[in-house]
Design a protein around this motif. Structure first.
Motif, PDB file in Angstrom:
ATOM      1  N   GLN A  26       4.928 114.842  58.379  1.00 53.89           N
ATOM      2  CA  GLN A  26       4.208 115.983  57.621  1.00 53.89           C
ATOM      3  C   GLN A  26       5.423 116.806  56.901  1.00 53.89           C
ATOM      4  O   GLN A  26       4.851 117.338  55.839  1.00 53.89           O
ATOM      5  N   GLY A  27       6.661 116.822  57.540  1.00 54.25           N
ATOM      6  CA  GLY A  27       7.594 117.434  56.630  1.00 54.25           C
ATOM      7  C   GLY A  27       7.680 116.675  55.091  1.00 54.25           C
ATOM      8  O   GLY A  27       7.907 117.502  54.309  1.00 54.25           O
ATOM      9  N   ILE A  28       7.616 115.468  55.127  1.00 53.76           N
ATOM     10  CA  ILE A  28       7.870 114.784  53.978  1.00 53.76           C
ATOM     11  C   ILE A  28       6.724 114.670  52.981  1.00 53.76           C
ATOM     12  O   ILE A  28       6.874 115.325  51.823  1.00 53.76           O
ATOM     13  N   SER A  29       5.463 115.210  53.489  1.00 58.16           N
ATOM     14  CA  SER A  29       4.179 115.549  52.782  1.00 58.16           C
ATOM     15  C   SER A  29       4.140 117.066  52.242  1.00 58.16           C
ATOM     16  O   SER A  29       3.723 117.222  51.081  1.00 58.16           O
ATOM     17  N   ASP A  30       4.860 118.052  53.141  1.00 61.14           N
ATOM     18  CA  ASP A  30       4.942 119.273  52.629  1.00 61.14           C
ATOM     19  C   ASP A  30       6.087 119.642  51.709  1.00 61.14           C
ATOM     20  O   ASP A  30       5.808 120.391  50.745  1.00 61.14           O
ATOM     21  N   TYR A  31       7.183 118.781  51.694  1.00 64.38           N
ATOM     22  CA  TYR A  31       8.187 119.448  50.864  1.00 64.38           C
ATOM     23  C   TYR A  31       8.789 118.214  50.015  1.00 64.38           C
ATOM     24  O   TYR A  31       9.467 118.716  48.958  1.00 64.38           O
ATOM     25  N   LEU A  32       8.579 116.944  50.385  1.00 69.54           N
ATOM     26  CA  LEU A  32       9.251 115.927  49.473  1.00 69.54           C
ATOM     27  C   LEU A  32       8.419 115.136  48.637  1.00 69.54           C
ATOM     28  O   LEU A  32       8.865 113.894  48.143  1.00 69.54           O
ATOM     29  N   CYS A  49      16.410 120.839  52.243  1.00 74.63           N
ATOM     30  CA  CYS A  49      16.683 121.910  53.180  1.00 74.63           C
ATOM     31  C   CYS A  49      15.326 122.234  53.983  1.00 74.63           C
ATOM     32  O   CYS A  49      15.096 122.532  55.105  1.00 74.63           O
ATOM     33  N   LEU A  50      14.419 122.618  53.145  1.00 72.32           N
ATOM     34  CA  LEU A  50      12.996 123.074  53.529  1.00 72.32           C
ATOM     35  C   LEU A  50      12.490 122.111  54.592  1.00 72.32           C
ATOM     36  O   LEU A  50      11.927 122.423  55.707  1.00 72.32           O
ATOM     37  N   PHE A  51      12.542 120.778  54.045  1.00 67.58           N
ATOM     38  CA  PHE A  51      11.902 119.332  55.003  1.00 67.58           C
ATOM     39  C   PHE A  51      12.776 119.617  56.532  1.00 67.58           C
ATOM     40  O   PHE A  51      12.228 119.585  57.423  1.00 67.58           O
ATOM     41  N   CYS A  52      14.307 119.684  56.279  1.00 70.48           N
ATOM     42  CA  CYS A  52      15.144 119.734  57.322  1.00 70.48           C
ATOM     43  C   CYS A  52      14.834 120.917  58.481  1.00 70.48           C
ATOM     44  O   CYS A  52      14.501 120.720  59.589  1.00 70.48           O
ATOM     45  N   GLU A  53      14.439 122.170  57.596  1.00 66.86           N
ATOM     46  CA  GLU A  53      14.219 123.313  58.600  1.00 66.86           C
ATOM     47  C   GLU A  53      12.786 123.170  59.228  1.00 66.86           C
ATOM     48  O   GLU A  53      12.700 123.584  60.397  1.00 66.86           O
ATOM     49  N   GLN A  54      11.880 122.580  58.559  1.00 70.92           N
ATOM     50  CA  GLN A  54      10.575 122.428  59.148  1.00 70.92           C
ATOM     51  C   GLN A  54      10.596 121.610  60.022  1.00 70.92           C
ATOM     52  O   GLN A  54      10.094 121.649  61.322  1.00 70.92           O
ATOM     53  N   PHE A  55      11.341 120.461  60.206  1.00 66.94           N
ATOM     54  CA  PHE A  55      11.422 119.380  61.132  1.00 66.94           C
ATOM     55  C   PHE A  55      12.073 119.840  62.265  1.00 66.94           C
ATOM     56  O   PHE A  55      11.548 119.911  63.503  1.00 66.94           O
ATOM     57  N   VAL A  56      13.122 120.664  62.253  1.00 68.50           N
ATOM     58  CA  VAL A  56      13.705 121.301  63.368  1.00 68.50           C
ATOM     59  C   VAL A  56      13.037 122.301  64.053  1.00 68.50           C
ATOM     60  O   VAL A  56      13.077 122.263  65.317  1.00 68.50           O
ATOM     61  N   ALA A  57      12.406 123.230  63.255  1.00 68.00           N
ATOM     62  CA  ALA A  57      11.614 124.155  63.917  1.00 68.00           C
ATOM     63  C   ALA A  57      10.181 123.563  64.584  1.00 68.00           C
ATOM     64  O   ALA A  57       9.945 123.817  65.812  1.00 68.00           O
ATOM     65  N   SER A  58       9.649 122.576  64.310  1.00 70.84           N
ATOM     66  CA  SER A  58       8.594 121.735  64.669  1.00 70.84           C
ATOM     67  C   SER A  58       9.085 121.092  65.921  1.00 70.84           C
ATOM     68  O   SER A  58       8.508 121.111  66.894  1.00 70.84           O
ATOM     69  N   ALA A  59      10.109 120.289  65.869  1.00 70.55           N
ATOM     70  CA  ALA A  59      10.690 119.632  66.916  1.00 70.55           C
ATOM     71  C   ALA A  59      10.973 120.327  68.292  1.00 70.55           C
ATOM     72  O   ALA A  59      10.822 120.070  69.178  1.00 70.55           O
ATOM     73  N   GLU A  65      12.000 104.972  58.634  1.00 73.05           N
ATOM     74  CA  GLU A  65      10.973 104.243  57.755  1.00 73.05           C
ATOM     75  C   GLU A  65      10.508 105.118  56.591  1.00 73.05           C
ATOM     76  O   GLU A  65      10.780 104.799  55.473  1.00 73.05           O
ATOM     77  N   GLU A  66       9.841 106.192  57.001  1.00 72.79           N
ATOM     78  CA  GLU A  66       9.306 106.878  55.864  1.00 72.79           C
ATOM     79  C   GLU A  66      10.361 107.596  55.080  1.00 72.79           C
ATOM     80  O   GLU A  66      10.136 107.916  53.791  1.00 72.79           O
ATOM     81  N   LEU A  67      11.437 108.177  55.416  1.00 76.25           N
ATOM     82  CA  LEU A  67      12.619 108.959  54.746  1.00 76.25           C
ATOM     83  C   LEU A  67      13.229 107.778  53.906  1.00 76.25           C
ATOM     84  O   LEU A  67      13.357 107.862  52.570  1.00 76.25           O
TER      85      LEU A  67
END
Length: 215
Positions: free
Chosen positions: A80-86, A97-107, A141-143
């Protein structure tokens, strides 16, 4: 008529599997794998002990199934983070940065993530090394695929995309997850700082050098 009956059986089977997985996950997290019995799992799931064995073979396979299903939910956070920001962005540094921030918050807000970390940490001795390796590969894998594309389009210099992803994760969200937890605005600011600085260090190593034209 035969197709309808088969469909009902498959739906019922899926529901039972979900109940067994949920029951096993609760027991493994609360009592531990060794102290949890198949009898207890069956009782909590509302199925027979025989059904648990028929579906999963033994308790170890059930533990692996629990870890796999829990990890799938975590992998979806990455996708989802890749889809949203990358996928589409104007600035790579900001996007990372936005990808990491969303992943951390979601996790941090995900019961699946906390459950997966506890299962892997506490039950590592019971989980096959091949499974843990497969989980690591799936998470990356996705990254790896996206960073490879960044290399092909000239956004990154990544001779080894797999190693690049390991470095990226270690410098950003893994560094956040591995530090003592906290709450509130101070913690959010610290998380943002770690991610921002980590992304900049990563781009120093893997970003394409800027060409300056001299007049």
């Amino acid at each position: 008529m035969e197709n309808t009956e088969n469909k009902k059986i498959r739906q019922g089977s899926s529901e039972k599997r979900a109940k067994i997985i949920a029951a096993a996950r609760d027991l493994f997290l609360s009592d531990g794998f060794d102290r949890s019995s198949v009898d207890a799992v069956a009782a909590r799931a509302g199925v027979s002990k025989r059904t648990v064995y028929d579906y999963y073979g033994d308790k170890l396979n059930l533990l692996i199934a629990v870890a796999e299903e829990t990890s799938e939910a975590v992998l979806e956070l990455i996708k989802q983070g890749i889809s949203d920001y990358l996928r589409e962005f104007e600035n790579l540094e900001q996007a990372l940065c936005l990808f990491c921030e969303q992943f951390v918050a979601s996790a941090n807000g995900s019961s699946d993530y906390s459950a997966l970390i506890r299962l892997i940490t506490v039950e590592a001795a019971n989980l096959p090394s091949s499974f843990l390796e497969k989980l690591d590969n799936a998470a990356e894998e996705e990254l790896i695929r996206r960073f490879t594309e960044f290399g092909q389009t000239g956004l990154l210099h990544v001779p080894d995309p797999e190693m690049a992803v390991k470095h990226f994760a270690a410098l950003t969200f893994l560094l956040v997850f591995n530090r003592p937890g906290g709450t509130g605005a101070v913690e959010e600011a610290q998380t943002k700082r770690i991610i921002t600085e980590g992304v900049r260090v990563f781009l120093c190593a893997y970003g394409q050098p800027t060409v300056h034209n001299e007049d």
